[in-house]
Design a protein around this motif. Structure first.
Motif, PDB file in Angstrom:
ATOM      1  N   ARG A 172       1.979 -24.795 -15.616  1.00 38.49           N
ATOM      2  CA  ARG A 172       3.536 -24.477 -16.138  1.00 38.49           C
ATOM      3  C   ARG A 172       3.743 -23.057 -15.989  1.00 38.49           C
ATOM      4  NH1 ARG A 172       3.081 -28.525 -20.316  1.00 38.49           N
ATOM      5  NH2 ARG A 172       4.122 -30.204 -19.732  1.00 38.49           N
ATOM      6  N   ASN A 173       2.817 -22.001 -16.360  1.00 43.93           N
ATOM      7  CA  ASN A 173       2.872 -20.579 -16.284  1.00 43.93           C
ATOM      8  C   ASN A 173       2.800 -20.256 -14.807  1.00 43.93           C
ATOM      9  OD1 ASN A 173       2.703 -20.171 -18.725  1.00 43.93           O
ATOM     10  ND2 ASN A 173       0.730 -19.725 -19.487  1.00 43.93           N
ATOM     11  N   GLU A 174       1.923 -20.895 -14.006  1.00 45.24           N
ATOM     12  CA  GLU A 174       1.863 -20.494 -12.550  1.00 45.24           C
ATOM     13  C   GLU A 174       3.401 -20.745 -11.771  1.00 45.24           C
ATOM     14  OE1 GLU A 174      -0.309 -19.086 -10.762  1.00 45.24           O
ATOM     15  OE2 GLU A 174      -1.478 -18.482 -12.606  1.00 45.24           O
ATOM     16  N   LEU A 175       3.835 -21.775 -12.295  1.00 44.37           N
ATOM     17  CA  LEU A 175       5.139 -22.233 -11.589  1.00 44.37           C
ATOM     18  C   LEU A 175       6.217 -21.372 -12.276  1.00 44.37           C
ATOM     19  CD1 LEU A 175       5.567 -26.209 -12.141  1.00 44.37           C
ATOM     20  CD2 LEU A 175       5.796 -24.864 -10.105  1.00 44.37           C
ATOM     21  N   LYS A 176       6.196 -20.599 -13.287  1.00 51.16           N
ATOM     22  CA  LYS A 176       7.237 -19.813 -13.775  1.00 51.16           C
ATOM     23  C   LYS A 176       7.246 -18.557 -12.885  1.00 51.16           C
ATOM     24  CE  LYS A 176       7.290 -21.002 -18.914  1.00 51.16           C
ATOM     25  NZ  LYS A 176       6.929 -20.675 -19.959  1.00 51.16           N
ATOM     26  N   LYS A 177       5.891 -18.264 -12.288  1.00 51.87           N
ATOM     27  CA  LYS A 177       5.747 -17.045 -11.541  1.00 51.87           C
ATOM     28  C   LYS A 177       6.203 -17.326  -9.986  1.00 51.87           C
ATOM     29  CE  LYS A 177       1.590 -15.655 -13.655  1.00 51.87           C
ATOM     30  NZ  LYS A 177      -0.090 -15.393 -13.511  1.00 51.87           N
ATOM     31  N   CYS A 178       6.442 -18.590  -9.871  1.00 45.90           N
ATOM     32  CA  CYS A 178       7.364 -18.850  -8.583  1.00 45.90           C
ATOM     33  C   CYS A 178       8.794 -19.115  -8.757  1.00 45.90           C
ATOM     34  CB  CYS A 178       6.778 -20.489  -8.002  1.00 45.90           C
ATOM     35  SG  CYS A 178       4.957 -20.110  -7.880  1.00 45.90           S
ATOM     36  N   GLU A 179       9.745 -18.569  -7.766  1.00 47.78           N
ATOM     37  CA  GLU A 179      10.972 -18.849  -7.954  1.00 47.78           C
ATOM     38  C   GLU A 179      11.432 -20.390  -8.083  1.00 47.78           C
ATOM     39  OE1 GLU A 179      13.154 -16.680  -5.149  1.00 47.78           O
ATOM     40  OE2 GLU A 179      12.319 -14.803  -5.660  1.00 47.78           O
ATOM     41  N   ALA A 180      12.339 -20.562  -8.654  1.00 48.43           N
ATOM     42  CA  ALA A 180      12.856 -22.247  -8.886  1.00 48.43           C
ATOM     43  C   ALA A 180      13.084 -22.506  -7.269  1.00 48.43           C
ATOM     44  CB  ALA A 180      13.792 -22.249  -9.646  1.00 48.43           C
ATOM     45  N   GLY A 181      12.551 -23.510  -7.196  1.00 48.89           N
ATOM     46  CA  GLY A 181      13.235 -24.256  -5.732  1.00 48.89           C
ATOM     47  C   GLY A 181      14.243 -25.054  -5.789  1.00 48.89           C
TER      48      GLY A 181
END
Length: 334
Positions: A49-58
């Motif tokens: 989840r933390n890694e996903l936060k670093k990615c822009e929401a697709g």
């Protein structure tokens, strides 16, 4: 201890009973291990989840969600363009600082053209037509001023081209900032910007030419003209002397006075024309045109992602789904 030494009761235990004991042992072992496994899965979920936060929401996978996402990023783009055109947002370089710099170059160039005209005696000798001595030919004054003003056309168009490039770069930066992960949408936006800017540039150039046509009429209000003439000549001419103000000894100063008025008009008029058509109106047209993308849009095509970031996001989303499912299944046994 050998098998022969085991108590007779154990020797008679059936295979079924042995399997039952082994199963109970296995269940007991699992019950002790499951909490630890649950903690490991929770930690992995947290990390993903933390890694996903670093990615822009697709964009969402469903069509309705994807369309809402498209609307959202188009509105965000339009807001940035509006803010940019109002000077409320700075991308990499301050747009209005750059514009003021170009407008200053234009103003400095105008001031450099304010060289003195020929002396009144030279003007009378060089431009005298068929009029008798003592008479003046106003057409000569018009020709002199029109010729001086016409020489400003080329630097005016150069200023327009320079400012167009500055604005184009700023709009391009906003486009890449908003749509860098969506190559189809980015390409569509850049085409719209190019088309609108080309049209606006032609329109602005025509307005500039219209302004020069108006300047060739040689006109200003009498009080304004007399004010500049008094400042340049150091004398006091008043409206009471009109309409017979014809002093040959002041011809050079009279030309300078009028040209000073032209310079002041053009110093402001050109920047206003360019700012209005190339920035303000272009931004408005672009924002309107961007919303037209929604009409019959192929949402999945526009939101197609071709970047390492999108691939990483999809991998993380897949991992998150698997870990979430595993965590839910595990909770049934704890």
């Amino acid at each position: 201890m050998t098998c022969n030494a085991l108590p007779p009761m154990l020797l008679t235990i059936s295979t079924v009973h042995l399997l039952g004991l082994l199963y109970l042992f296995y269940i007991h072992h699992c019950q002790k291990s499951l909490p630890k496994l649950d903690e490991q899965i929770k930690k992995q979920l947290w990390d993903v989840r933390n890694e996903l936060k670093k990615c822009e929401a697709g964009p969402p996978q469903d069509l309705k969600g994807a369309k809402q996402f498209l609307i959202k990023i188009l509105i965000r783009f339009n807001d940035k363009i509006k803010s940019l055109s109002l000077g409320e947002m700075i991308i990499k370089e301050n747009l209005f600082v750059q514009l003021r710099s170009e407008f200053k170059k234009w103003n400095d160039g105008l001031n450099d053209t304010k060289m003195s005209f020929d002396s009144s005696k030279e003007l009378s000798q060089n431009y005298r037509g068929r009029e008798l001595p003592g008479f003046s030919n106003y057409r000569i004054f018009e020709m002199i001023l029109q010729d001086r003003v016409a020489k400003l056309k080329e630097p005016a168009i150069e200023s327009l081209n320079s400012i167009k490039d500055i604005i184009l770069k700023q709009f391009t930066d906003v486009s890449h900032q908003c749509f860098r992960n969506y190559p189809v949408l980015l390409n569509t936006t850049m085409n719209k910007i190019d088309n609108i800017q080309s049209s606006q540039q032609a329109k602005t150039e025509q307005r500039i030419m219209d302004q020069f046509e108006m300047e060739s009429m040689i006109y200003t209000q009498d009080p304004i003209y007399l004010k500049f003439l008094n400042e340049i000549s150091g004398e006091k001419f008043s409206e009471a002397q009109l309409p017979v103000l014809d002093i040959k000894s002041k011809y050079s100063e009279m030309l300078q006075a009028y040209y000073e008025i032209v310079v002041q008009r053009m110093a402001d008029q050109l920047p206003m024309l360019i700012s209005f058509y190339m920035l303000k109106e272009t931004a408005e047209l672009l924002c309107t045109d961007m919303l037209s993308i929604l009409e019959g849009a192929n949402v999945s095509e526009l939101l197609f992602e071709d970047s390492d970031l999108s691939k990483r996001r999809k991998d993380l989303q897949t991992r998150l789904a698997r870990l979430t499912a595993a965590h839910e299944e595990l909770n049934d046994f704890i």
